[in-house]
Design a protein around this motif. Structure first.
Motif, PDB file in Angstrom:
ATOM      1  N   VAL A 278      66.823  32.457  61.013  1.00 23.42           N
ATOM      2  CA  VAL A 278      65.695  32.996  61.771  1.00 23.42           C
ATOM      3  C   VAL A 278      66.126  34.215  62.561  1.00 23.42           C
ATOM      4  N   ARG A 279      67.315  34.149  63.181  1.00 29.23           N
ATOM      5  CA  ARG A 279      67.800  35.308  63.947  1.00 29.23           C
ATOM      6  C   ARG A 279      68.129  36.488  63.045  1.00 29.23           C
ATOM      7  N   SER A 280      68.548  36.227  61.813  1.00 28.12           N
ATOM      8  CA  SER A 280      68.928  37.299  60.908  1.00 28.12           C
ATOM      9  C   SER A 280      67.776  37.814  60.066  1.00 28.12           C
ATOM     10  N   ALA A 281      66.544  37.377  60.345  1.00 22.27           N
ATOM     11  CA  ALA A 281      65.389  37.832  59.564  1.00 22.27           C
ATOM     12  C   ALA A 281      65.177  39.328  59.786  1.00 22.27           C
ATOM     13  N   ARG A 282      64.852  40.031  58.728  1.00 23.13           N
ATOM     14  CA  ARG A 282      64.644  41.464  58.795  1.00 23.13           C
ATOM     15  C   ARG A 282      63.378  41.830  58.029  1.00 23.13           C
ATOM     16  N   GLY A 283      62.853  43.011  58.315  1.00 21.84           N
ATOM     17  CA  GLY A 283      61.755  43.549  57.547  1.00 21.84           C
ATOM     18  C   GLY A 283      60.453  42.798  57.744  1.00 21.84           C
ATOM     19  N   ILE A 284      59.712  42.647  56.640  1.00 20.43           N
ATOM     20  CA  ILE A 284      58.397  42.037  56.696  1.00 20.43           C
ATOM     21  C   ILE A 284      58.478  40.570  57.095  1.00 20.43           C
ATOM     22  N   ALA A 285      59.578  39.893  56.701  1.00 17.70           N
ATOM     23  CA  ALA A 285      59.725  38.479  57.078  1.00 17.70           C
ATOM     24  C   ALA A 285      59.802  38.331  58.596  1.00 17.70           C
ATOM     25  N   ARG A 286      60.511  39.230  59.243  1.00 20.10           N
ATOM     26  CA  ARG A 286      60.626  39.163  60.709  1.00 20.10           C
ATOM     27  C   ARG A 286      59.279  39.433  61.373  1.00 20.10           C
ATOM     28  N   ILE A 287      58.533  40.399  60.835  1.00 18.95           N
ATOM     29  CA  ILE A 287      57.228  40.727  61.409  1.00 18.95           C
ATOM     30  C   ILE A 287      56.269  39.551  61.274  1.00 18.95           C
ATOM     31  N   LEU A 288      56.226  38.962  60.063  1.00 20.48           N
ATOM     32  CA  LEU A 288      55.339  37.817  59.847  1.00 20.48           C
ATOM     33  C   LEU A 288      55.711  36.653  60.744  1.00 20.48           C
ATOM     34  N   LEU A 289      57.006  36.372  60.846  1.00 21.60           N
ATOM     35  CA  LEU A 289      57.461  35.226  61.614  1.00 21.60           C
ATOM     36  C   LEU A 289      57.119  35.365  63.083  1.00 21.60           C
ATOM     37  N   TRP A 290      57.446  36.503  63.671  1.00 19.98           N
ATOM     38  CA  TRP A 290      57.226  36.664  65.107  1.00 19.98           C
ATOM     39  C   TRP A 290      55.761  36.875  65.451  1.00 19.98           C
ATOM     40  N   ALA A 291      55.009  37.515  64.573  1.00 22.17           N
ATOM     41  CA  ALA A 291      53.574  37.659  64.821  1.00 22.17           C
ATOM     42  C   ALA A 291      52.885  36.303  64.778  1.00 22.17           C
ATOM     43  N   GLY A 292      53.203  35.503  63.765  1.00 20.88           N
ATOM     44  CA  GLY A 292      52.630  34.168  63.689  1.00 20.88           C
ATOM     45  C   GLY A 292      53.061  33.285  64.838  1.00 20.88           C
ATOM     46  N   ALA A 293      54.336  33.392  65.242  1.00 18.44           N
ATOM     47  CA  ALA A 293      54.821  32.595  66.362  1.00 18.44           C
ATOM     48  C   ALA A 293      54.127  32.988  67.665  1.00 18.44           C
ATOM     49  N   ALA A 294      53.873  34.277  67.860  1.00 21.02           N
ATOM     50  CA  ALA A 294      53.215  34.723  69.092  1.00 21.02           C
ATOM     51  C   ALA A 294      51.788  34.192  69.180  1.00 21.02           C
ATOM     52  N   ILE A 295      51.049  34.247  68.064  1.00 19.54           N
ATOM     53  CA  ILE A 295      49.676  33.734  68.074  1.00 19.54           C
ATOM     54  C   ILE A 295      49.672  32.218  68.277  1.00 19.54           C
ATOM     55  N   SER A 296      50.590  31.532  67.612  1.00 21.06           N
ATOM     56  CA  SER A 296      50.643  30.071  67.743  1.00 21.06           C
ATOM     57  C   SER A 296      51.019  29.658  69.157  1.00 21.06           C
ATOM     58  N   VAL A 297      51.976  30.360  69.764  1.00 22.33           N
ATOM     59  CA  VAL A 297      52.384  30.033  71.137  1.00 22.33           C
ATOM     60  C   VAL A 297      51.234  30.267  72.111  1.00 22.33           C
ATOM     61  N   LEU A 298      50.423  31.286  71.859  1.00 23.79           N
ATOM     62  CA  LEU A 298      49.264  31.534  72.723  1.00 23.79           C
ATOM     63  C   LEU A 298      48.326  30.334  72.734  1.00 23.79           C
ATOM     64  N   PHE A 299      48.052  29.771  71.564  1.00 22.87           N
ATOM     65  CA  PHE A 299      47.161  28.612  71.513  1.00 22.87           C
ATOM     66  C   PHE A 299      47.838  27.361  72.058  1.00 22.87           C
ATOM     67  N   VAL A 300      49.138  27.269  71.910  1.00 22.38           N
ATOM     68  CA  VAL A 300      49.851  26.134  72.509  1.00 22.38           C
ATOM     69  C   VAL A 300      49.746  26.186  74.030  1.00 22.38           C
ATOM     70  N   VAL A 301      49.877  27.374  74.593  1.00 20.54           N
ATOM     71  CA  VAL A 301      49.728  27.527  76.049  1.00 20.54           C
ATOM     72  C   VAL A 301      48.313  27.158  76.487  1.00 20.54           C
ATOM     73  N   LEU A 302      47.313  27.595  75.711  1.00 18.69           N
ATOM     74  CA  LEU A 302      45.933  27.227  76.042  1.00 18.69           C
ATOM     75  C   LEU A 302      45.734  25.715  75.989  1.00 18.69           C
ATOM     76  N   ALA A 303      46.356  25.074  74.996  1.00 16.12           N
ATOM     77  CA  ALA A 303      46.182  23.636  74.845  1.00 16.12           C
ATOM     78  C   ALA A 303      46.872  22.864  75.960  1.00 16.12           C
ATOM     79  N   VAL A 304      48.090  23.257  76.294  1.00 16.19           N
ATOM     80  CA  VAL A 304      48.856  22.518  77.292  1.00 16.19           C
ATOM     81  C   VAL A 304      48.252  22.693  78.691  1.00 16.19           C
ATOM     82  N   PHE A 305      47.836  23.909  79.004  1.00 11.17           N
ATOM     83  CA  PHE A 305      47.323  24.190  80.349  1.00 11.17           C
ATOM     84  C   PHE A 305      45.801  24.321  80.359  1.00 11.17           C
ATOM     85  N   ALA A 306      45.128  23.628  79.451  1.00  8.95           N
ATOM     86  CA  ALA A 306      43.668  23.729  79.363  1.00  8.95           C
ATOM     87  C   ALA A 306      42.962  23.353  80.656  1.00  8.95           C
ATOM     88  N   PRO A 307      43.350  22.273  81.354  1.00  7.53           N
ATOM     89  CA  PRO A 307      42.629  21.941  82.604  1.00  7.53           C
ATOM     90  C   PRO A 307      42.729  23.016  83.670  1.00  7.53           C
TER      91      PRO A 307
END
Length: 337
Positions: free
Chosen positions: A30-59
Motif C-alpha cells: 500500500v505504501r509503495s503504490a504508484r500512479g493510478i493505483a495510488r490515486i484510486l486507493l487514496w481517493a476511495g479511502a478519503a470518501i469512505s473515511v468521510l462517511f465513517v466519520v459521519l456514521a460514528v459521530f452522527a449524534p
C-alpha cells in the motif's frame, strides 16, 4: 611487519516485534503504490473515511434525531425547501433530510460491517476446509454454494429478509443477515480454489512430512497465502452491500423506519415528491448512496491493483554508474602507439 586493521563489531540489535513486522509487511504494497493505483486507493479511502466519520459521530453532527419532527414545541414544515434551519429541507413526514442522511450513514456502516464480517467468518473457514480436505465434504459444500450462487443476489436477499422479518423484525441485524447469504459463496469459492492449488506446494508437503496436523497446516501454512485477495473482495462487496441495502429499503424489505434511518426507504418515499417538483427529498439520499458506493469501489480497485502481483507495478529507479578510471578506460586510435 604488517599491521592488522581491526574493524569495529556492531552490537546485535534487538529484533523488531513480530506483530510490527507483520503489519509493515502487509502495508508495504500500500505504501509503495504508484500512479493510478495510488490515486484510486487514496481517493476511495478519503470518501469512505468521510462517511465513517459521519456514521460514528452522527449524534453530534446531525442537527436533529432521525425521527424528530419538531423542535422547541414547533413542528417542522412538511416538504419544506432547504433553508438556514433545514439545510437539506424536510420530507412529507416533517423529518429533517440532513439528519436522515447523516444517520443513514450509520445504518449503512452497521449493515456493511456486520454482513462482511459474518461472510468472512463463515465463507473463509469453509473454503479452507473444503479445499484442503476434499472428498465428500468438498463436493457437498461446492454443491450448496453453487446453488446459492445461482440465485440472483437481490432475490435471495429479499427471500431471506422476508423470512427473518417474522423472527427478529426489520432490524439492522436482520438486514445484515439477509445480505450475508449473498456473499458467503463468493468467499468460499475464492478461498477454496486457492487452497486446492496451494495445498500441493512444497512447503505444505514438508509440513505434512514432519507430522503436522491438518488444522496446523491450514492455520499456519495455508491461511496467510489464500486470503490475499479477500480484502479486495471485501471492499467490493461492501460497495455492493450498500446497493443491496438500498434496494431492500426501496422495496420495503429493509430496516423499518422506526428502527433507523435508511437511504433506500427515503428514496422510496421521495418518488411521489419528484413528480411535484420537490427534488430535495430524493437528491441527497441518492447522492449519499452514489458517493459511498463510488468511494468503496475506488478503494477496492486501488487495492486490487496494489495487492495483485499480476497488476502491481514497481517504480523504476535510475541507476548512475561511476566513471571508469583512466587506466581502465577504452583507448582510442589516438592513444595507440
Amino acid at each position: 611487519m604488517s599491521q592488522l586493521s581491526v574493524e569495529p563489531v556492531e552490537e546485535p540489535r534487538e529484533p523488531a516485534p513480530q506483530g510490527g513486522r507483520g503489519i509493515r509487511r502487509v502495508l508495504s504494497p500500500v505504501r509503495s503504490a504508484r500512479g493510478i493505483a495510488r490515486i484510486l486507493l487514496w481517493a476511495g479511502a478519503a470518501i469512505s473515511v468521510l462517511f465513517v466519520v459521519l456514521a460514528v459521530f452522527a449524534p453530534w453532527i446531525a442537527p436533529y434525531r432521525f425521527d424528530q419532527y419538531s423542535a422547541g414545541g414547533h413542528p417542522f414544515p412538511k416538504q419544506g425547501a432547504p433553508d438556514a434551519t433545514h439545510l437539506f429541507g424536510t420530507t412529507v413526514q416533517s423529518l429533517d433530510v440532513a439528519s436522515r442522511v447523516v444517520f443513514g450513514a450509520r445504518t449503512a456502516l452497521e449493515v456493511v460491517v456486520q454482513s462482511v464480517v459474518i461472510s468472512l467468518l463463515v465463507g473463509v473457514p469453509l473454503g479452507l476446509v473444503s479445499g484442503y480436505l476434499g472428498g465428500w465434504l468438498d463436493r457437498s459444500l461446492v454443491l450448496v454454494m453453487d446453488a446459492l450462487f445461482a440465485f440472483p443476489s437481490l432475490l435471495l436477499a429479499i427471500v431471506l429478509s422476508f423470512l427473518l422479518s417474522g423472527l427478529i423484525g426489520g432490524t439492522v441485524t436482520a438486514a445484515a443477515l439477509s445480505i450475508t447469504v449473498v456473499y458467503i459463496p463468493q468467499y468460499f469459492r475464492v478461498v477454496r480454489n486457492t487452497t486446492v492449488s496451494a495445498k500441493e506446494a512444497t512447503y505444505v508437503e514438508a509440513a505434512r512430512a514432519i507430522g503436522a496436523r491438518p488444522i496446523t497446516v491450514m492455520r499456519r501454512y495455508l491461511f496467510t497465502n489464500v486470503v490475499q485477495s479477500v480484502p479486495v473482495i471485501g471492499t467490493l462487496n461492501a460497495a455492493d452491500a450498500i446497493l443491496t441495502l438500498a434496494a431492500l429499503g426501496f422495496l420495503g424489505y429493509g430496516v423499518q423506519p422506526t428502527q433507523a434511518a435508511e437511504w433506500g426507504y427515503d428514496l422510496q418515499r421521495a418518488v411521489a415528491d419528484a413528480g411535484a417538483g420537490i427534488w430535495w427529498t430524493g437528491l441527497y439520499p441518492g447522492l449519499a448512496i452514489v458517493l459511498l458506493v463510488t468511494g468503496l469501489t475506488l478503494a477496492g480497485e486501488g487495492l486490487n491493483e496494489t495487492l495483485n502481483p499480476t497488476l502491481r507495478t514497481r517504480p523504476l529507479r535510475r541507476v548512475l554508474l561511476p566513471p571508469l578510471p583512466a587506466t581502465l578506460a577504452p583507448r582510442t586510435h589516438r592513444d595507440r602507439p
